[in-house]
Design a protein around this motif. Sequence first.
Motif: not given
Length: 236
Positions: A64-69
């Motif tokens: 979560x919050x590390x990049x786009x899904x």
Amino acid sequence: FALGLEACREIMQRGANPAALRLYDAFESGVQFALPETNVLLVADEGERTIVDSVIGISEQVCAGSGDRLDGAAIFERWLDTRYLTGKSAEGFQRGPGFVADTLEMAGPWRDLPAIYADVVQAIAAVPGTLAGSAHQSHAYVDGACLYFSLRGEVAVQEREKWYRQAWDAANAVLLRYHAALSHHHGIGLLRAPYMAPSLGTAFPLLVAVKRALDPQNILNPGKLGLSDRLAHEAD
């Protein structure tokens, strides 16, 4: 890529063990998934729904919050369709008579893998004639993982062998510096034999002694594991 490795480490060390946990650098994400500006982390699991939901839940929390899904279904289907194809390291290149491509897999602890990745790619790139070096993380464990490097070069036909050995020497110099495992699953054979003695250090004489005790005539796989030259020299 370092951020992705950290996510993989946390997923494993929080007790999740996905059936597939693979991280591709930007170059390989472009080749494999047409996403050249990102580092694709693929997480997939199978089995009892309760267990799968827990594994995916932990993975989503870590990421979560590390990049786009991304479009997970499309990426996963692409991976399923191509995962057993050979020659993938050569994809995306014009393959002239002087073109060379190969893969190098190794293993190391989580703390060293980001630096190993950066240094190996840089070392390969520094060899004259190199087109590209890249990697993906293919097998993950609680204490470390396997990085699977691809190396590609294009030189004059008569220079291919020279480039190939220089690229391997450059990459393995990094592995020796970090005391990483020379191979995760492909083995040593002849290609990695020159690096065995410096890799094992004071443990290498033990391997020599075992070989001499079990095979005094040196007839079993001669030349493998960097042993034959040492045995012949000591016999003299």
